[in-house]
Design a protein around this motif. Structure first.
Motif, PDB file in Angstrom:
ATOM      1  N   ARG A 165      77.527   8.287 -12.294  1.00 19.75           N
ATOM      2  CA  ARG A 165      77.838   7.002 -12.911  1.00 19.75           C
ATOM      3  C   ARG A 165      76.699   6.005 -12.697  1.00 19.75           C
ATOM      4  O   ARG A 165      76.284   5.316 -13.626  1.00 19.75           O
ATOM      5  CB  ARG A 165      79.158   6.459 -12.335  1.00 19.75           C
ATOM      6  CG  ARG A 165      79.602   5.182 -13.018  1.00 19.75           C
ATOM      7  CD  ARG A 165      81.112   5.049 -13.034  1.00 19.75           C
ATOM      8  NE  ARG A 165      81.709   5.442 -11.758  1.00 19.75           N
ATOM      9  CZ  ARG A 165      82.917   5.993 -11.634  1.00 19.75           C
ATOM     10  NH1 ARG A 165      83.654   6.225 -12.688  1.00 19.75           N
ATOM     11  NH2 ARG A 165      83.384   6.310 -10.448  1.00 19.75           N
ATOM     12  N   GLN A 166      76.159   5.961 -11.487  1.00 21.13           N
ATOM     13  CA  GLN A 166      75.108   4.978 -11.202  1.00 21.13           C
ATOM     14  C   GLN A 166      73.786   5.351 -11.877  1.00 21.13           C
ATOM     15  O   GLN A 166      73.069   4.474 -12.369  1.00 21.13           O
ATOM     16  CB  GLN A 166      74.914   4.807  -9.690  1.00 21.13           C
ATOM     17  CG  GLN A 166      76.130   4.206  -8.986  1.00 21.13           C
ATOM     18  CD  GLN A 166      76.501   2.817  -9.537  1.00 21.13           C
ATOM     19  OE1 GLN A 166      75.655   2.080 -10.019  1.00 21.13           O
ATOM     20  NE2 GLN A 166      77.781   2.484  -9.496  1.00 21.13           N
ATOM     21  N   GLY A 187      69.835   3.895 -14.243  1.00 15.65           N
ATOM     22  CA  GLY A 187      68.596   4.672 -14.300  1.00 15.65           C
ATOM     23  C   GLY A 187      68.251   5.214 -12.923  1.00 15.65           C
ATOM     24  O   GLY A 187      68.878   4.848 -11.915  1.00 15.65           O
ATOM     25  N   TYR A 188      67.259   6.078 -12.874  1.00 21.35           N
ATOM     26  CA  TYR A 188      66.928   6.780 -11.637  1.00 21.35           C
ATOM     27  C   TYR A 188      66.441   5.837 -10.548  1.00 21.35           C
ATOM     28  O   TYR A 188      66.878   5.904  -9.405  1.00 21.35           O
ATOM     29  CB  TYR A 188      65.856   7.834 -11.912  1.00 21.35           C
ATOM     30  CG  TYR A 188      65.404   8.579 -10.685  1.00 21.35           C
ATOM     31  CD1 TYR A 188      66.243   9.510 -10.079  1.00 21.35           C
ATOM     32  CD2 TYR A 188      64.157   8.338 -10.124  1.00 21.35           C
ATOM     33  CE1 TYR A 188      65.837  10.188  -8.940  1.00 21.35           C
ATOM     34  CE2 TYR A 188      63.739   9.017  -8.989  1.00 21.35           C
ATOM     35  CZ  TYR A 188      64.591   9.942  -8.399  1.00 21.35           C
ATOM     36  OH  TYR A 188      64.184  10.605  -7.276  1.00 21.35           O
ATOM     37  N   GLU A 189      65.547   4.914 -10.908  1.00 21.92           N
ATOM     38  CA  GLU A 189      64.916   4.095  -9.887  1.00 21.92           C
ATOM     39  C   GLU A 189      65.875   3.081  -9.270  1.00 21.92           C
ATOM     40  O   GLU A 189      65.953   2.941  -8.058  1.00 21.92           O
ATOM     41  CB  GLU A 189      63.712   3.372 -10.491  1.00 21.92           C
ATOM     42  CG  GLU A 189      62.790   2.796  -9.441  1.00 21.92           C
ATOM     43  CD  GLU A 189      61.559   2.186 -10.073  1.00 21.92           C
ATOM     44  OE1 GLU A 189      60.635   2.948 -10.396  1.00 21.92           O
ATOM     45  OE2 GLU A 189      61.519   0.957 -10.283  1.00 21.92           O
ATOM     46  N   ARG A 190      66.632   2.396 -10.154  1.00 20.86           N
ATOM     47  CA  ARG A 190      67.483   1.319  -9.656  1.00 20.86           C
ATOM     48  C   ARG A 190      68.766   1.814  -8.990  1.00 20.86           C
ATOM     49  O   ARG A 190      69.406   1.081  -8.254  1.00 20.86           O
ATOM     50  CB  ARG A 190      67.807   0.347 -10.795  1.00 20.86           C
ATOM     51  CG  ARG A 190      66.647  -0.616 -11.069  1.00 20.86           C
ATOM     52  CD  ARG A 190      66.996  -1.591 -12.176  1.00 20.86           C
ATOM     53  NE  ARG A 190      66.994  -0.959 -13.482  1.00 20.86           N
ATOM     54  CZ  ARG A 190      67.477  -1.516 -14.592  1.00 20.86           C
ATOM     55  NH1 ARG A 190      68.021  -2.704 -14.547  1.00 20.86           N
ATOM     56  NH2 ARG A 190      67.411  -0.880 -15.747  1.00 20.86           N
ATOM     57  N   ALA A 191      69.145   3.056  -9.284  1.00 24.63           N
ATOM     58  CA  ALA A 191      70.344   3.604  -8.633  1.00 24.63           C
ATOM     59  C   ALA A 191      69.956   4.061  -7.224  1.00 24.63           C
ATOM     60  O   ALA A 191      69.588   5.204  -7.007  1.00 24.63           O
ATOM     61  CB  ALA A 191      70.908   4.765  -9.443  1.00 24.63           C
ATOM     62  N   THR A 192      70.018   3.131  -6.272  1.00 23.09           N
ATOM     63  CA  THR A 192      69.616   3.464  -4.909  1.00 23.09           C
ATOM     64  C   THR A 192      70.724   4.228  -4.185  1.00 23.09           C
ATOM     65  O   THR A 192      71.887   4.195  -4.584  1.00 23.09           O
ATOM     66  CB  THR A 192      69.330   2.184  -4.104  1.00 23.09           C
ATOM     67  OG1 THR A 192      70.530   1.400  -4.074  1.00 23.09           O
ATOM     68  CG2 THR A 192      68.220   1.368  -4.755  1.00 23.09           C
ATOM     69  N   ALA A 225      63.609   9.111 -20.046  1.00 20.37           N
ATOM     70  CA  ALA A 225      62.794   8.286 -20.934  1.00 20.37           C
ATOM     71  C   ALA A 225      62.061   7.190 -20.182  1.00 20.37           C
ATOM     72  O   ALA A 225      60.987   6.769 -20.588  1.00 20.37           O
ATOM     73  CB  ALA A 225      63.671   7.668 -22.024  1.00 20.37           C
ATOM     74  N   SER A 226      62.653   6.749 -19.076  1.00 20.26           N
ATOM     75  CA  SER A 226      62.063   5.562 -18.461  1.00 20.26           C
ATOM     76  C   SER A 226      61.260   5.850 -17.208  1.00 20.26           C
ATOM     77  O   SER A 226      60.391   5.075 -16.847  1.00 20.26           O
ATOM     78  CB  SER A 226      63.158   4.540 -18.156  1.00 20.26           C
ATOM     79  OG  SER A 226      64.124   5.111 -17.313  1.00 20.26           O
TER      80      SER A 226
END
Lengths: 210, 210
Positions: free
Chosen positions: A30-31, A36-41, A121-122
């Motif tokens: 969900r996170q 996105g990968y980076e902000r989902a700590t 993509a990001s």
């Protein structure tokens, strides 16, 4: 009012171990989909799962590893190709289109795919992780089922159309693709998948058979 | 060693005005492509363009506006449909495939499209901005050229395949799609675009004509 939420602090044993691990994976999916990968700590994912970040590290060792585990590509290749041997090759495109649209129209499948595509993509690191996951869990198994030349290229071309559909229909919400009915979408995509699956990809743009 | 780089502090007048504005757009495209919408700050773009952030605000008023202006969708619809009237309808798919692959294989076209797709996939605000840009500059003009039912849906379906190609081939680098030769790719995509352009989208998966 009494709240029953409590943060679980240590690793569990027995059946609970699996539940906790699954809770973390659900929260991670969900996170990753939302942030996105980076902000989902790990901290954010831990909070959502009701565990400590340390417990996530205990089960998954690293964020990269958690991402790869959480990246459950929602397409089951054996379902997609209907047991492979009993599937009429001329109906393969329609069958794949039906499975793909069905998965994307389910909340979980859509959420997973949005997470996958957003991350890829990001963020270059996520794209690299995804490339490995796609090759191992999707392209490889599909290629093993197809008895045609260039199976990996065909699987990759199908993946490209699926990814593009996820971005335009579900992420960007580009109309009228976003509100095209599922049945109509299956009919529109069936000949495209059939082309990617069985056409002579060396030939020039000869008529496609559906 | 003498450096010749100087930060330009104020708005220019005359021909220089256009050069500065273009410099900002070029820098913005590069930074949006590299960092995505959120991380590409006005400060970073200004530094790359050799101007002050204030000057960017002067020309473009806001980051949203700069993004929309920089989002130069690299497909020229009049080129894509070869002047529309003199294009053989049966060759439209191949023609569009040739133009699309040609644009994506050029460094500038690829960079622009990667920026567009990255921003849209990862950031809801950018996706919303992009939806407007796509409808106005791509879907609308294509729909105006097509003399078939459901022109917007057709344009959107083509966009979905182009977007998916950008993600798999150029962003994720999924093999063997990433290294498929441009000519082969045109031949593979031509019947797909032809299908999206001219097939009876109400019919079930009838054979496609290329």
């Amino acid at each position: 009012m009494v709240t029953t939420t409590a943060v679980r602090r240590g690793p569990r044993s027995g059946p609970d171990r699996h539940r906790t691990r699954d809770d973390i994976l659900v929260a991670a999916r969900r996170q990753f989909a939302e942030l996105g990968y980076e902000r989902a700590t790990l901290r954010v994912i831990a909070a959502e799962a009701g565990v400590t970040p340390r417990l996530i590290s205990h089960y998954f060792t690293s964020k990269q590893r958690l991402f790869v585990e959480a990246l459950e590509i929602p397409f089951d290749v054996s379902v997609m190709f209907g047991g492979s041997s009993d599937l009429d090759p001329e109906q393969a495109g329609r069958h794949v289109a039906t499975v793909v649209v069905g998965v994307l129209e389910s909340e979980r499948g859509r959420q997973t795919m949005i997470g996958v595509v957003r991350a890829a993509a990001s963020e270059p690191e996520a794209a690299k992780l995804l490339r490995g996951v796609l090759l191992e869990r999707l392209i490889g198994p599909i290629a093993a089922v197809l008895r045609v030349p260039d199976p990996e290229l065909r699987a990759g071309l199908m993946a490209s159309q699926v990814v593009g559909l996820v971005v335009t229909r579900y992420v960007v919400g580009l109309e009228p693709v976003a509100h095209c009915g599922p049945d109509r979408l299956v009919s529109i995509l069936a000949p495209v998948f059939q082309h990617y699956l069985t056409a002579d990809l060396e030939a020039s743009d000869a008529p496609l058979s559906a």
